[in-house]
Design an enzyme around this catalytic site. Structure first.
Site, PDB file in Angstrom:
ATOM      1  N   CYS A  29     -31.265   8.089  -2.175  1.00 20.82           N
ATOM      2  CA  CYS A  29     -32.649   7.926  -2.263  1.00 20.82           C
ATOM      3  C   CYS A  29     -33.066   7.088  -3.639  1.00 20.82           C
ATOM      4  CB  CYS A  29     -33.165   9.492  -2.444  1.00 20.82           C
ATOM      5  SG  CYS A  29     -35.003   9.533  -2.845  1.00 20.82           S
ATOM      6  N   CYS A  41     -37.221   3.526   5.463  1.00 17.24           N
ATOM      7  CA  CYS A  41     -38.631   3.079   5.920  1.00 17.24           C
ATOM      8  C   CYS A  41     -38.618   1.734   6.781  1.00 17.24           C
ATOM      9  CB  CYS A  41     -39.344   2.815   4.967  1.00 17.24           C
ATOM     10  SG  CYS A  41     -41.202   2.321   5.377  1.00 17.24           S
ATOM     11  N   CYS A  44     -40.849  -1.338   4.838  1.00 15.45           N
ATOM     12  CA  CYS A  44     -40.266  -2.021   3.647  1.00 15.45           C
ATOM     13  C   CYS A  44     -38.848  -1.997   3.401  1.00 15.45           C
ATOM     14  CB  CYS A  44     -41.148  -1.638   2.576  1.00 15.45           C
ATOM     15  SG  CYS A  44     -40.986   0.065   2.231  1.00 15.45           S
ATOM     16  N   CYS A  49     -34.937  10.183   0.416  1.00 15.71           N
ATOM     17  CA  CYS A  49     -34.110  11.467   1.089  1.00 15.71           C
ATOM     18  C   CYS A  49     -35.400  12.098   1.734  1.00 15.71           C
ATOM     19  CB  CYS A  49     -33.806  12.544  -0.001  1.00 15.71           C
ATOM     20  SG  CYS A  49     -35.193  12.869  -1.180  1.00 15.71           S
ATOM     21  N   HIS A  56     -38.705  12.850  -0.417  1.00 16.94           N
ATOM     22  CA  HIS A  56     -39.264  11.479  -0.964  1.00 16.94           C
ATOM     23  C   HIS A  56     -39.611  10.455   0.007  1.00 16.94           C
ATOM     24  CE1 HIS A  56     -37.412  12.869  -5.118  1.00 16.94           C
ATOM     25  NE2 HIS A  56     -38.656  12.879  -5.252  1.00 16.94           N
ATOM     26  N   HIS A  60     -43.175   8.794   0.109  1.00 11.41           N
ATOM     27  CA  HIS A  60     -43.493   7.350   0.174  1.00 11.41           C
ATOM     28  C   HIS A  60     -44.686   6.928   1.094  1.00 11.41           C
ATOM     29  CE1 HIS A  60     -42.265   3.355   0.392  1.00 11.41           C
ATOM     30  NE2 HIS A  60     -42.295   3.441   1.936  1.00 11.41           N
ATOM     31  N   HIS A  82     -46.301   2.234   6.749  1.00 13.40           N
ATOM     32  CA  HIS A  82     -45.164   2.881   6.316  1.00 13.40           C
ATOM     33  C   HIS A  82     -45.113   4.261   6.892  1.00 13.40           C
ATOM     34  CE1 HIS A  82     -44.472   0.227   2.907  1.00 13.40           C
ATOM     35  NE2 HIS A  82     -45.719   0.106   3.040  1.00 13.40           N
ATOM     36  N   CYS A  98     -47.744  11.284  13.641  1.00 17.01           N
ATOM     37  CA  CYS A  98     -47.560  11.970  14.751  1.00 17.01           C
ATOM     38  C   CYS A  98     -46.840  13.089  14.585  1.00 17.01           C
ATOM     39  CB  CYS A  98     -46.817  11.223  15.967  1.00 17.01           C
ATOM     40  SG  CYS A  98     -47.531   9.413  16.418  1.00 17.01           S
ATOM     41  N   CYS A 168     -29.230  27.002   8.819  1.00 16.99           N
ATOM     42  CA  CYS A 168     -28.000  27.573   8.403  1.00 16.99           C
ATOM     43  C   CYS A 168     -27.426  28.511   9.289  1.00 16.99           C
ATOM     44  CB  CYS A 168     -27.936  28.179   6.796  1.00 16.99           C
ATOM     45  SG  CYS A 168     -29.244  29.382   6.761  1.00 16.99           S
ATOM     46  N   HIS A 486     -29.177  33.264   3.430  1.00 23.89           N
ATOM     47  CA  HIS A 486     -28.372  32.237   3.689  1.00 23.89           C
ATOM     48  C   HIS A 486     -27.161  32.578   4.462  1.00 23.89           C
ATOM     49  CE1 HIS A 486     -27.254  27.800   3.646  1.00 23.89           C
ATOM     50  NE2 HIS A 486     -26.120  28.171   2.808  1.00 23.89           N
TER      51      HIS A 486
END
Length: 535
Positions: A29, A41, A44, A49, A56, A60, A82, A98, A168, A486
């Site tokens: 990332c 992306c 660009c 991540c 992120h 973005h 983007h 979407c 998990c 978990h």
């Protein structure tokens, strides 16, 4: 789904894009430098991540929309947005506007060109790495020895499963089943079935939430997932195609909330059996899948009587053809009920794929192996509690055919036929008046030599080795409740134990495994004679 935003968002081509070096599945990332779940992306070519790491990639997209809010509508339509990105591991495409995965392409086929380019980068990196290892193998006897230890066994071959958002429970079951050799090999050796439909003809099919049920195959996606594990080509595999098939045919598991791993395993084996059975019986796939969906929606198991190990009413033998599921996991219980008034005895046979064992109440306050308040609970205690004679309470009165009314009675289970793989589920979750509590008691279990002979209906008809089982995998639940916590799994592969924690796989030892608070245990029938301790 058919995304309308591709023309305004997909702007890069393999020739013009500036991709990072290395294999796409290990790209980092650009913000947090994490190499887990990288997404690129398609506007660009920047890498970020996924939402289940630090999110992120989504940020973005959101940051790119802020300047557009100040522009006029006509200007906003011309501005690249983007909104579309591609998973660098599975090569599936996602549109944030979407909020779904995308199956269509631009008129110039840019999405498919980027996908093929990423696949080529991944393959070339893997080939180069393999060539480098081969060269080291040839040039140095020391390296040869090291690579033999780390490579020819399983040290560098283990592959994790990415967490898609509280998945998990699924990952732990998949890793456990992948290490049951007979079961796993059957699916891996099945021929590939490429599902082609309309505009995706000739390409790999990516399942989404909006596709029809006729376009999905649980067996096929399960096969692909098993094939991706233990290849050593990547550190983690994203089982999203399998997960979306699960969404389609098992509505109970839709969404991203935590689920019960044992319940998922039962539904998974049930639906694999049905789809395989449909192929054997000549029934159309669409009819089978429609039946699967209807049964899942009503929260019923498809194989009549297959799981009713705690009920006095069974449907007798399972319907239809046997499959690899019933051939490996299938056993038979004999259920004996005796009327305490007239002494009438009733016997019925219950097929099972797993046995659910209560943890005896006298052990439920003992939370760890090292506590000194009384003896340690063992798997033998749980099996004895399951098979011991018990008197049914007032809510479970038995309808005696001789007395012509419900009477007090006793019940006892015998195992008439043991399966090749014995799956034991420890009942750690219990409902109270308002919530579901967890029994956190440590239960001691053997790694090898589990002797089931004393629980058989006719032990004299069994050979000395046919009742011995060795542990293959363990599923563990960490946390306090079924809706939280978990799941991880321990499994043995070629004589070595591994710990599977979603995308992370680590080598471990037997001492660590036996200290785990097991939730589901998978024991494999011993084939060859070998001296070992019995339970």
């Amino acid at each position: 789904m058919e995304c309308p935003h591709l023309s305004s968002s997909v702007c890069i081509t393999p020739d013009s894009a500036k991709f990072p070096n290395g294999s796409p599945s290990s790209w980092c990332c650009s913000v947090c430098r994490s190499n887990k779940s990288p997404w690129v992306c398609l506007t660009c070519s920047s890498v970020h991540c996924g939402r289940y790491v630090n999110g992120h990639a989504k940020k973005h997209y959101e940051d790119a929309q802020v300047p557009l809010a100040n522009h006029k509508k006509s200007e906003k339509q011309d501005k690249p947005q983007h909104t579309v990105c591609m998973d660098c591991s599975s090569y599936s495409t996602y549109c944030y506007r979407c909020d779904d995965f995308v199956v269509n392409d631009t008129k110039l086929g840019l999405v498919q060109k980027v996908r093929e380019h990423l696949q080529n980068l991944e393959n070339s990196t893997f080939t180069a790495d393999r060539h480098r290892k081969r060269k080291l193998l040839e040039n140095s006897s020391l390296n040869t020895k090291l690579l033999k230890v780390n490579g020819s066994t399983t040290g560098i071959c283990a592959t994790g499963l990415r967490n898609l958002g509280n998945t998990c429970f699924m990952n732990a079951i998949l890793q456990s089943l992948s290490n049951i050799e007979q079961f796993c090999c059957y699916f891996k050796e099945l021929p590939a079935v490429e599902l082609r439909n309309g505009k995706t003809a000739g390409r790999r099919t990516y399942h989404t939430r909006s596709q029809g049920d006729n376009n999905v195959s649980l067996v096929e996606e399960f096969r692909k997932t098993l094939c991706a594990l233990w290849q050593g080509s990547q550190t983690a595999f994203s089982p999203e195609s399998l997960f979306y098939v699960v969404w389609k045919i098992m509505p109970n598991f839709r969404g991203y909330q935590q689920q019960d791993a044992h319940e998922f395993m039962r539904y998974l084996l049930d639906h694999l059996h049905l789809e395989l059975q449909g192929g054997f019986n000549g029934v159309s796939r669409s009819a089978i899948l429609q039946e699967n969906s209807a049964l899942s929606g009503s929260n019923k198991c498809c194989m009549k009587g297959i799981y009713k190990t705690n009920s006095l009413e069974t449907e007798g033998k399972e319907n239809g053809a046997s499959t690899v599921v019933t051939a490996i996991f299938g056993g038979i219980l004999q259920n004996e009920v005796n009327c305490l008034i007239c002494g009438t005895e009733s016997r019925k046979f219950d097929p099972f794929l797993d046995l659910s064992l209560d943890i005896p109440s006298q052990f439920r306050n003992k939370r760890s192996k090292n506590q000194e308040n009384g003896p340690v609970c063992s798997l033998r205690d749980c099996l004895r509690s399951f098979t011991d004679l018990e008197e049914l309470d007032e809510t479970e009165l038995y309808m005696c055919h001789k007395c012509k009314k419900k009477q007090k009675s006793t019940k006892k289970f015998w195992i008439q036929k043991l399966p090749k793989v014995l799956c034991l589920h420890l009942k750690r979750f219990h409902w109270t008046a308002y919530l579901r509590n967890k029994v956190d008691t440590y239960v001691e279990f053997p790694l090898r030599g589990l002797d089931m002979k004393c629980y058989l209906l006719e032990p004299e008809n069994s050979g000395p080795e046919s009742c011995l089982y060795d542990l293959a995998a363990v599923v563990v639940h960490h946390g306090s409740g079924v809706g939280s916590g978990h799941y991880t799994a321990y499994a043995t592969h070629e004589g070595r134990w591994f710990h599977f924690n979603d995308s992370t796989v680590t080598l471990t030892d037997e001492d660590t495994v036996v200290k785990a608070k097991a939730y589901i245990l998978f024991y494999v029938e011993r084939q060859a004679k070998a001296g070992s301790d019995k339970l």
